[in-house]
Design a protein around this motif. Structure first.
Motif, short mmCIF file in Angstrom:
data_model
loop_
_atom_site.label_atom_id
_atom_site.label_comp_id
_atom_site.label_asym_id
_atom_site.label_seq_id
_atom_site.Cartn_x
_atom_site.Cartn_y
_atom_site.Cartn_z
N LYS A 24 -18.60 -29.17 -6.24
CA LYS A 24 -17.49 -29.98 -5.75
C LYS A 24 -16.27 -29.11 -5.51
O LYS A 24 -16.08 -28.08 -6.14
CB LYS A 24 -17.16 -31.06 -6.77
CG LYS A 24 -18.31 -32.01 -6.97
CD LYS A 24 -17.92 -33.15 -7.84
CE LYS A 24 -19.14 -34.04 -8.02
NZ LYS A 24 -18.86 -35.42 -7.89
N LYS A 25 -15.43 -29.53 -4.55
CA LYS A 25 -14.21 -28.81 -4.26
C LYS A 25 -13.20 -29.04 -5.38
O LYS A 25 -13.09 -30.13 -5.91
CB LYS A 25 -13.61 -29.27 -2.94
CG LYS A 25 -14.46 -28.93 -1.75
CD LYS A 25 -13.76 -29.23 -0.45
CE LYS A 25 -13.49 -30.71 -0.29
NZ LYS A 25 -12.90 -31.04 1.02
N MET A 26 -12.47 -27.97 -5.72
CA MET A 26 -11.48 -28.04 -6.79
C MET A 26 -10.20 -27.34 -6.35
O MET A 26 -10.23 -26.15 -6.04
CB MET A 26 -12.03 -27.38 -8.05
CG MET A 26 -11.10 -27.43 -9.22
SD MET A 26 -11.90 -26.64 -10.64
CE MET A 26 -10.82 -27.21 -11.92
N PRO A 27 -9.06 -28.06 -6.33
CA PRO A 27 -7.79 -27.42 -5.97
C PRO A 27 -7.21 -26.67 -7.17
O PRO A 27 -7.13 -27.21 -8.27
CB PRO A 27 -6.90 -28.59 -5.56
CG PRO A 27 -7.42 -29.74 -6.37
CD PRO A 27 -8.90 -29.50 -6.52
N LEU A 28 -6.84 -25.43 -6.95
CA LEU A 28 -6.27 -24.60 -8.01
C LEU A 28 -4.89 -24.12 -7.61
O LEU A 28 -4.62 -23.94 -6.43
CB LEU A 28 -7.13 -23.36 -8.25
CG LEU A 28 -8.61 -23.56 -8.56
CD1 LEU A 28 -9.29 -22.20 -8.69
CD2 LEU A 28 -8.79 -24.38 -9.82
N GLU A 29 -4.06 -23.89 -8.58
CA GLU A 29 -2.78 -23.23 -8.29
C GLU A 29 -2.70 -21.94 -9.07
O GLU A 29 -3.22 -21.84 -10.19
CB GLU A 29 -1.61 -24.15 -8.60
CG GLU A 29 -1.53 -24.67 -9.99
CD GLU A 29 -0.37 -25.64 -10.14
OE1 GLU A 29 0.52 -25.31 -10.93
OE2 GLU A 29 -0.38 -26.68 -9.49
N ALA A 30 -2.10 -20.97 -8.44
CA ALA A 30 -1.90 -19.68 -9.10
C ALA A 30 -0.82 -19.84 -10.16
O ALA A 30 0.14 -20.58 -9.98
CB ALA A 30 -1.49 -18.63 -8.08
N CYS A 31 -1.00 -19.19 -11.28
CA CYS A 31 -0.01 -19.26 -12.35
C CYS A 31 -0.09 -17.96 -13.16
O CYS A 31 -0.96 -17.14 -12.93
CB CYS A 31 -0.26 -20.47 -13.25
SG CYS A 31 -1.85 -20.51 -14.04
N SER A 32 0.82 -17.82 -14.11
CA SER A 32 0.79 -16.63 -14.93
C SER A 32 -0.41 -16.67 -15.87
O SER A 32 -0.95 -17.74 -16.15
CB SER A 32 2.08 -16.52 -15.76
OG SER A 32 2.06 -17.47 -16.80
N LEU A 33 -0.84 -15.54 -16.35
CA LEU A 33 -1.96 -15.49 -17.28
C LEU A 33 -1.68 -16.26 -18.56
O LEU A 33 -2.60 -16.72 -19.22
CB LEU A 33 -2.32 -14.04 -17.60
CG LEU A 33 -3.03 -13.29 -16.49
CD1 LEU A 33 -3.23 -11.84 -16.89
CD2 LEU A 33 -4.37 -13.92 -16.15
N ALA A 34 -0.41 -16.43 -18.91
CA ALA A 34 -0.08 -17.17 -20.13
C ALA A 34 -0.42 -18.65 -19.99
O ALA A 34 -0.64 -19.33 -20.98
CB ALA A 34 1.41 -17.00 -20.45
N GLU A 35 -0.48 -19.16 -18.76
CA GLU A 35 -0.71 -20.59 -18.54
C GLU A 35 -2.11 -20.89 -18.00
O GLU A 35 -2.61 -21.98 -18.18
CB GLU A 35 0.29 -21.12 -17.52
CG GLU A 35 1.73 -20.96 -17.95
CD GLU A 35 2.68 -21.20 -16.79
OE1 GLU A 35 2.31 -20.95 -15.63
OE2 GLU A 35 3.80 -21.63 -17.06
N GLY A 36 -2.72 -19.94 -17.32
CA GLY A 36 -3.98 -20.22 -16.64
C GLY A 36 -5.19 -20.25 -17.55
O GLY A 36 -5.25 -19.56 -18.55
N ASN A 37 -6.16 -21.08 -17.16
CA ASN A 37 -7.41 -21.14 -17.92
C ASN A 37 -8.63 -21.10 -17.00
O ASN A 37 -9.74 -21.36 -17.43
CB ASN A 37 -7.46 -22.40 -18.79
CG ASN A 37 -7.61 -23.66 -17.98
OD1 ASN A 37 -7.10 -23.76 -16.87
ND2 ASN A 37 -8.30 -24.64 -18.52
N LEU A 38 -8.43 -20.75 -15.74
CA LEU A 38 -9.54 -20.70 -14.79
C LEU A 38 -9.59 -19.35 -14.10
O LEU A 38 -8.56 -18.77 -13.75
CB LEU A 38 -9.38 -21.79 -13.72
CG LEU A 38 -9.46 -23.23 -14.21
CD1 LEU A 38 -8.96 -24.17 -13.14
CD2 LEU A 38 -10.88 -23.58 -14.58
N ARG A 39 -10.80 -18.88 -13.90
CA ARG A 39 -11.06 -17.68 -13.09
C ARG A 39 -12.04 -18.08 -12.01
O ARG A 39 -12.81 -19.01 -12.19
CB ARG A 39 -11.67 -16.58 -13.94
CG ARG A 39 -10.73 -15.98 -14.94
CD ARG A 39 -11.31 -14.68 -15.50
NE ARG A 39 -10.35 -14.03 -16.35
CZ ARG A 39 -9.34 -13.27 -15.90
NH1 ARG A 39 -9.19 -13.05 -14.63
NH2 ARG A 39 -8.51 -12.71 -16.75
#
Length: 80
Positions: A24-39
């Motif tokens: 499925k398509k998933m919209p992601l937003e770029a964020c700092s490594l301190a906030e992100g949980n997706l690669r």
């Protein structure tokens, strides 16, 4: 699905489209490594990890209009 840049149709924020393991398509937003949980892996699939382990997070977590796009909503929209 290749990772594609786009904009959210609700809030206008820039985002990146990736795929889930289920395709499925998933919209992601770029964020700092301190906030992100997706690669995004080498196949373009978003992989979830602990907070602080990835440069992305789901746009559904921060979009002010996310509830408008949830499944079961009567308008049946698509967030971006």
């Amino acid at each position: 699905m290749a990772n594609v840049m786009g904009k959210c149709r609700s809030c206008g924020k820039e985002l990146i489209w990736a795929s889930t393991a289920a395709g499925k398509k998933m919209p992601l937003e770029a964020c700092s490594l301190a906030e992100g949980n997706l690669r995004i892996d080498q196949h373009g699939i978003a992989r979830v990890g602990k907070v602080g382990t990835g440069p992305y997070r789901s746009h559904f977590a921060t979009c002010p209009n996310a509830a408008d796009w949830r499944k079961g909503n009567s308008d049946g929209g698509d967030a971006a």
